[in-house]
Design a protein around this motif. Structure first.
Motif, PDB file in Angstrom:
ATOM      1  N   LYS A  90     106.327  19.803  80.034  1.00 15.70           N
ATOM      2  CA  LYS A  90     104.902  19.990  80.295  1.00 15.70           C
ATOM      3  C   LYS A  90     104.126  20.063  78.982  1.00 15.70           C
ATOM      4  O   LYS A  90     104.506  20.787  78.060  1.00 15.70           O
ATOM      5  CB  LYS A  90     104.661  21.259  81.104  1.00 15.70           C
ATOM      6  CG  LYS A  90     103.181  21.468  81.457  1.00 15.70           C
ATOM      7  CD  LYS A  90     102.964  22.694  82.330  1.00 15.70           C
ATOM      8  CE  LYS A  90     101.484  22.845  82.675  1.00 15.70           C
ATOM      9  NZ  LYS A  90     101.239  24.018  83.545  1.00 15.70           N
ATOM     10  N   GLY A  91     103.040  19.282  78.905  1.00 16.74           N
ATOM     11  CA  GLY A  91     102.192  19.273  77.723  1.00 16.74           C
ATOM     12  C   GLY A  91     102.565  18.236  76.687  1.00 16.74           C
ATOM     13  O   GLY A  91     101.788  17.964  75.772  1.00 16.74           O
ATOM     14  N   LYS A  92     103.743  17.620  76.823  1.00 16.88           N
ATOM     15  CA  LYS A  92     104.147  16.588  75.870  1.00 16.88           C
ATOM     16  C   LYS A  92     103.443  15.271  76.191  1.00 16.88           C
ATOM     17  O   LYS A  92     103.188  14.957  77.358  1.00 16.88           O
ATOM     18  CB  LYS A  92     105.665  16.372  75.917  1.00 16.88           C
ATOM     19  CG  LYS A  92     106.492  17.527  75.368  1.00 16.88           C
ATOM     20  CD  LYS A  92     107.972  17.194  75.422  1.00 16.88           C
ATOM     21  CE  LYS A  92     108.820  18.301  74.806  1.00 16.88           C
ATOM     22  NZ  LYS A  92     108.633  18.379  73.349  1.00 16.88           N
ATOM     23  N   CYS A  93     103.144  14.477  75.166  1.00 16.16           N
ATOM     24  CA  CYS A  93     102.599  13.136  75.379  1.00 16.16           C
ATOM     25  C   CYS A  93     103.658  12.282  76.074  1.00 16.16           C
ATOM     26  O   CYS A  93     104.846  12.377  75.756  1.00 16.16           O
ATOM     27  CB  CYS A  93     102.213  12.500  74.048  1.00 16.16           C
ATOM     28  SG  CYS A  93     100.890  13.365  73.167  1.00 16.16           S
ATOM     29  N   ILE A  94     103.231  11.443  77.020  1.00 16.31           N
ATOM     30  CA  ILE A  94     104.219  10.726  77.828  1.00 16.31           C
ATOM     31  C   ILE A  94     104.784   9.486  77.144  1.00 16.31           C
ATOM     32  O   ILE A  94     105.842   8.994  77.543  1.00 16.31           O
ATOM     33  CB  ILE A  94     103.640  10.319  79.198  1.00 16.31           C
ATOM     34  CG1 ILE A  94     102.564   9.244  79.041  1.00 16.31           C
ATOM     35  CG2 ILE A  94     103.124  11.512  79.953  1.00 16.31           C
ATOM     36  CD1 ILE A  94     102.218   8.557  80.343  1.00 16.31           C
ATOM     37  N   LYS A  95     104.102   8.967  76.108  1.00 15.39           N
ATOM     38  CA  LYS A  95     104.604   7.744  75.482  1.00 15.39           C
ATOM     39  C   LYS A  95     106.002   7.974  74.918  1.00 15.39           C
ATOM     40  O   LYS A  95     106.242   8.913  74.171  1.00 15.39           O
ATOM     41  CB  LYS A  95     103.665   7.271  74.378  1.00 15.39           C
ATOM     42  CG  LYS A  95     104.094   5.934  73.760  1.00 15.39           C
ATOM     43  CD  LYS A  95     103.065   5.398  72.781  1.00 15.39           C
ATOM     44  CE  LYS A  95     103.502   4.039  72.244  1.00 15.39           C
ATOM     45  NZ  LYS A  95     102.488   3.468  71.323  1.00 15.39           N
ATOM     46  N   ASN A  96     106.928   7.105  75.313  1.00 15.64           N
ATOM     47  CA  ASN A  96     108.323   7.177  74.864  1.00 15.64           C
ATOM     48  C   ASN A  96     108.978   8.513  75.216  1.00 15.64           C
ATOM     49  O   ASN A  96     109.835   9.002  74.485  1.00 15.64           O
ATOM     50  CB  ASN A  96     108.421   6.928  73.355  1.00 15.64           C
ATOM     51  CG  ASN A  96     107.939   5.550  72.965  1.00 15.64           C
ATOM     52  OD1 ASN A  96     107.960   4.630  73.772  1.00 15.64           O
ATOM     53  ND2 ASN A  96     107.501   5.401  71.729  1.00 15.64           N
ATOM     54  N   SER A  97     108.584   9.084  76.355  1.00 12.67           N
ATOM     55  CA  SER A  97     109.128  10.391  76.733  1.00 12.67           C
ATOM     56  C   SER A  97     109.508  10.498  78.203  1.00 12.67           C
ATOM     57  O   SER A  97     109.930  11.564  78.642  1.00 12.67           O
ATOM     58  CB  SER A  97     108.114  11.504  76.406  1.00 12.67           C
ATOM     59  OG  SER A  97     107.920  11.619  75.018  1.00 12.67           O
ATOM     60  N   ALA A  98     109.354   9.435  78.990  1.00 16.35           N
ATOM     61  CA  ALA A  98     109.651   9.506  80.422  1.00 16.35           C
ATOM     62  C   ALA A  98     111.054   8.991  80.721  1.00 16.35           C
ATOM     63  O   ALA A  98     111.567   8.106  80.038  1.00 16.35           O
ATOM     64  CB  ALA A  98     108.631   8.703  81.218  1.00 16.35           C
ATOM     65  N   ALA A  99     111.662   9.568  81.762  1.00 15.92           N
ATOM     66  CA  ALA A  99     113.022   9.179  82.135  1.00 15.92           C
ATOM     67  C   ALA A  99     113.118   8.626  83.553  1.00 15.92           C
ATOM     68  O   ALA A  99     114.056   7.893  83.865  1.00 15.92           O
ATOM     69  CB  ALA A  99     113.965  10.367  81.986  1.00 15.92           C
ATOM     70  N   SER A 100     112.162   8.977  84.419  1.00 11.41           N
ATOM     71  CA  SER A 100     112.213   8.487  85.797  1.00 11.41           C
ATOM     72  C   SER A 100     110.796   8.401  86.355  1.00 11.41           C
ATOM     73  O   SER A 100     109.846   8.911  85.749  1.00 11.41           O
ATOM     74  CB  SER A 100     113.082   9.403  86.666  1.00 11.41           C
ATOM     75  OG  SER A 100     112.599  10.735  86.662  1.00 11.41           O
TER      76      SER A 100
END
Length: 297
Positions: A81-91
């Motif tokens: 929560k709160g992290k930028c989503i670019k290059n951070s999603a898994a599903s």
């Protein structure tokens, strides 16, 4: 008195009915980026198997950003929560009514993975924690890889992407594509030839072909290849027309032969400076190439 009571009773009933109407109408307009994966949305999850914090979207996004507070971030409860989503999603979970395509690059470029309406799933290894943009309802017409379209045959590859320098000072203003010395180079976009410099092999012999498309208000510039002798300023160039042969004009060694392809807004005769220049003059071209029917690969 009975008349007054009847009026008040009718008014109260009307207000109650109106309240009921408003109560049922409000969820229809409730879809927003609130950390809840609602009907009509496409959602990223921080962890595999739809676990961790989520980030919900109701439309396409070409660039997520990379820094708070302006980036698109994970909003739901849980890890990430709160992290930028670019290059951070898994599903993901696609609760929209359209196919949604996840891309490796910003501006809808590079490797991608499609999720049909209702689909849940993990991103492939090439996209897990490498997601940079997504698109609702991507074109169903087949796109062609730029590295194929430039040569009209297999074997080509992108040797350096836009802003892709890793060991060279500066910011790369175009896309370098290589196949082999002597390969036919084809125009990727039609337009009028507004400038040609023939150059020669070696570091001091830069060649340039500039083709301006007035309807798009874009100039496509090709560097380092050997322009065909038939090219004349003012002539109309067709998409797919052979305009050059791959060479190393303006390149220090034959082993580094390639064609530099650069999209510039407006009418431009020369490429923007890349080597040694810390500032980009051109916008990221990936969405433009996608709009012209190409995959940036």
């Amino acid at each position: 008195m009975r008349t007054l009571n009847k009026i008040l009773t009718t008014a109260a009933a009307t207000m109650a009915l109106g309240g009921a109407v408003l109560a049922t109408a409000s969820p229809a307009s409730a879809a927003s980026r609130n950390g809840v994966c609602e009907t009509g949305e496409f959602c990223y999850y921080f962890n595999s198997n739809n676990q961790g914090s989520l980030s919900d979207f109701a439309g396409s996004v070409a660039d997520y950003g990379t820094k708070q507070p302006s980036c698109f971030d994970f909003k739901g409860a849980g890890a990430g929560k709160g992290k930028c989503i670019k290059n951070s999603a898994a599903s993901v979970w696609n609760r929209s009514g359209k196919t949604v395509r996840v891309y490796f690059n910003s501006n809808y470029g590079g490797t991608y993975q499609d999720f049909k309406p209702g689909a849940r799933g993990n991103l492939t290894p090439s996209l897990k924690n490498q997601n940079a943009s997504h698109q609702f309802g991507p074109s169903t017409s087949a796109r062609v890889n730029m590295s194929y379209a430039l040569y009209k045959t297999g074997g080509g590859h992108i040797s350096c992407g836009f802003d892709g320098y890793t060991s060279t000072r500066g910011r790369h203003e175009g896309i370098d594509i290589a196949r082999g010395i002597g390969s036919d180079v084809h125009a990727l976009v039609s337009g009028q030839l507004i400038y040609v410099a023939r150059g020669h092999n070696g570091g001091s012999g830069l060649s340039t072909i500039a083709i301006y498309n007035a309807s798009l208000n874009k100039t496509i510039i090709y560097l380092h290849s050997a322009p065909r002798s038939s090219l004349r300023v003012g002539q109309q160039i067709s998409r797919g027309q052979i305009i050059a042969d791959e060479a190393w004009h303006g390149v220090s060694s034959s082993g580094a032969a390639h064609t530099h392809v650069e999209m510039r807004p407006g009418r431009q005769q020369l490429a923007a400076k890349s080597v040694g220049d810390p500032t980009l003059s051109n916008p990221n071209p990936n969405s433009f190439w996608v709009s012209q029917g190409y995959n940036v690969r």
